[in-house]
Design a protein around this motif. Sequence first.
Motif, mmCIF file in Angstrom:
data_model
loop_
_atom_site.group_PDB
_atom_site.id
_atom_site.type_symbol
_atom_site.label_atom_id
_atom_site.label_comp_id
_atom_site.label_asym_id
_atom_site.label_seq_id
_atom_site.Cartn_x
_atom_site.Cartn_y
_atom_site.Cartn_z
ATOM 1 N N ALA A 37 5.602 3.073 -5.232
ATOM 2 C CA ALA A 37 4.230 1.723 -4.325
ATOM 3 C C ALA A 37 5.275 1.960 -3.266
ATOM 4 O O ALA A 37 5.908 2.200 -2.953
ATOM 5 N N SER A 38 4.639 1.193 -2.325
ATOM 6 C CA SER A 38 5.222 0.961 -1.230
ATOM 7 C C SER A 38 6.476 0.052 -1.225
ATOM 8 O O SER A 38 7.704 0.891 -0.867
ATOM 9 N N LEU A 39 6.575 -1.078 -1.729
ATOM 10 C CA LEU A 39 7.809 -1.429 -1.784
ATOM 11 C C LEU A 39 8.715 -1.133 -2.816
ATOM 12 O O LEU A 39 10.299 -0.975 -2.460
ATOM 13 N N ASP A 40 8.179 -0.007 -3.597
ATOM 14 C CA ASP A 40 9.847 1.299 -3.758
ATOM 15 C C ASP A 40 10.502 1.943 -2.828
ATOM 16 O O ASP A 40 11.132 2.129 -3.176
ATOM 17 N N ASP B 261 0.730 -8.165 -7.529
ATOM 18 C CA ASP B 261 1.779 -7.336 -7.445
ATOM 19 C C ASP B 261 2.023 -8.272 -6.038
ATOM 20 O O ASP B 261 1.803 -9.437 -5.294
ATOM 21 N N ILE B 262 3.303 -8.414 -5.867
ATOM 22 C CA ILE B 262 4.067 -9.432 -5.409
ATOM 23 C C ILE B 262 4.199 -9.750 -4.031
ATOM 24 O O ILE B 262 4.120 -10.360 -3.333
ATOM 25 N N THR B 263 3.266 -8.133 -3.115
ATOM 26 C CA THR B 263 3.567 -7.882 -1.434
ATOM 27 C C THR B 263 2.286 -7.898 -1.609
ATOM 28 O O THR B 263 2.085 -7.657 -0.037
ATOM 29 N N ALA B 264 2.279 -6.350 -2.211
ATOM 30 C CA ALA B 264 0.198 -5.749 -1.433
ATOM 31 C C ALA B 264 -0.483 -6.937 -2.324
ATOM 32 O O ALA B 264 -0.534 -7.503 -3.198
ATOM 33 N N PRO B 265 -1.596 -6.998 -0.513
ATOM 34 C CA PRO B 265 -2.855 -7.639 -1.262
ATOM 35 C C PRO B 265 -3.521 -7.294 -2.182
ATOM 36 O O PRO B 265 -3.901 -5.385 -1.990
ATOM 37 N N PHE B 390 1.966 -13.722 0.487
ATOM 38 C CA PHE B 390 3.062 -12.838 -0.817
ATOM 39 C C PHE B 390 3.034 -13.592 -1.746
ATOM 40 O O PHE B 390 2.421 -14.670 -2.295
ATOM 41 N N GLY B 391 3.435 -12.461 -3.242
ATOM 42 C CA GLY B 391 2.672 -13.735 -4.032
ATOM 43 C C GLY B 391 1.668 -13.081 -4.594
ATOM 44 O O GLY B 391 0.913 -13.451 -5.797
ATOM 45 N N GLY B 392 0.196 -12.743 -3.366
ATOM 46 C CA GLY B 392 -1.009 -12.648 -4.349
ATOM 47 C C GLY B 392 -1.613 -14.063 -4.579
ATOM 48 O O GLY B 392 -2.692 -14.397 -5.528
ATOM 49 N N LEU B 393 -1.226 -14.786 -3.858
ATOM 50 C CA LEU B 393 -1.708 -16.534 -3.424
ATOM 51 C C LEU B 393 -2.506 -16.490 -2.441
ATOM 52 O O LEU B 393 -2.404 -16.225 -1.383
#
Lengths: 86, 404
Positions: A37-40, B261-265, B390-393
């Motif tokens: 994934a992009s964060l990786d 995912d912690i960052t991906a929307p 971020f955090g999907g919230l």
Amino acid sequence: MGMAELAEAVIDIIAAKTSVDRAKLEPTARLADLEIASLDVVEIVFALEEKFDIQIPFNANTSQVEFETVGDVIKAVQKVIDEKAA
Amino acid sequence: MKRVVVTGLGVVSPIGQTIPVFWSSLQEGRCGIGPITGIPTERLGVKIAAEIASFRPTDHFEPRRLGMLDRVSQFAVVAAREAVRQSGAPFADGLGERTATIVGSGVGGMSTLDDSFHKLYAENAARVHPFTIPRLMANAPASHITMDLRLTGPTFVIASACASATHAIGQAFQMVRTGMVEAAVAGGAEACITIGGMKGWEAMRVLSNEACRPFSRNRNGLSLGEGAAMLVLESLEAARARGAEILAEIVGCGMSADARDITAPDVGGAARAITGALADAGLAPDDIDYINAHGTGTTANDQTETAAIRKAFGASADRLAVSSSKSMFGHALGAAGALELAATVLALRHGVVPPTINYTDPDPLCDLDYVPNQARQQTIRAALSNSFAFGGLNAVLAVKRFDG
């Protein structure tokens, strides 16, 4: 550092930062297919910068274009190291 | 259930430190993003942000008081004062006891943290300032608002990164709606443009080096902003009883977590928050004329948000005006939702949709009407303000023009 050696070092880092089987990290393998994934990718780039003491011009917003395959990552590192040496 | 109205707005932003200036900047499409001047930039890879460079703390606070106030609390108090002044509500005559103060902030006192730890680690100082903890604690902005304005009802800070302020206003809305409190001061505050803050965001590789261009194909990242916005919420009956000027009605709130995912929307999570806000408001997609988008200017957000709007609105998506105010005042993280709800209330009230500036190149994956570069006169019956953190919230507020 020779090219093959560099490629090995880059692949070591990618393998360490992801749970992808090292044997699958061929230069032609697509990051998306390996479920990287992009964060990786952001973390891999950080690890490469730390290891080689370089700055890789990388913006996560355009990553799909710059880093499609494992080989793209190796090439980017090679390019920055060459520029630094020049 | 009580109807909930907005009777006061206050703002400290890169494009205006009062509501009239903020609103004229939004209409003119003025850009508040530029070269960073408040901190040294030699070590920064990204040297642009939306700073409030001309903010002078001593214009607002006595020197002794300032010692206790991180920049984030200064912004919060100044914005709250303006909102309370505009509302004219009798907080000092007993209402303060029945008023909630709910503030969103992503991190709290970042400059205090940055400065103190620099002294400790880089300068080898033996000790840090005794006010370090009370300045940096995340609840400080809310506490200082209560002390400044003598508000003694339920008070706390909500942290959900870039959705903090929207969650905070949503929470305050529920508290007024159910009658738990009579009024609320709610909004968000953030001040993260420090070396540590910038380096952290830089490392995420999501900052643009040149401009914030939401929804444009050539977009290349977000620009950090800072500031605060506060709203005074009251029950309609209380506002009417004292003859207050009503700026808009808050009619619904939707919240969700992506749990992915912690960052991906995520399209699904964002769409559920939008649909939730519509359902809570009892509005149909065709009732909404405008969406103030989360619109960060990153590849991922803008494309995902577009898909989420399409998913929630179906065919009605094509008649929506959608714009990103972040193109003008940057991404103020925990304050963003409040600055954007303030922009949305002003848009409703004045019948003008603020533009998405720096929009130069249509993207096939972002195919809505983004009101490019020029504000548009248009009657807005109801609008949404989106925040996807971020955090999907996710949190979305629905507001309606108040026609009596």
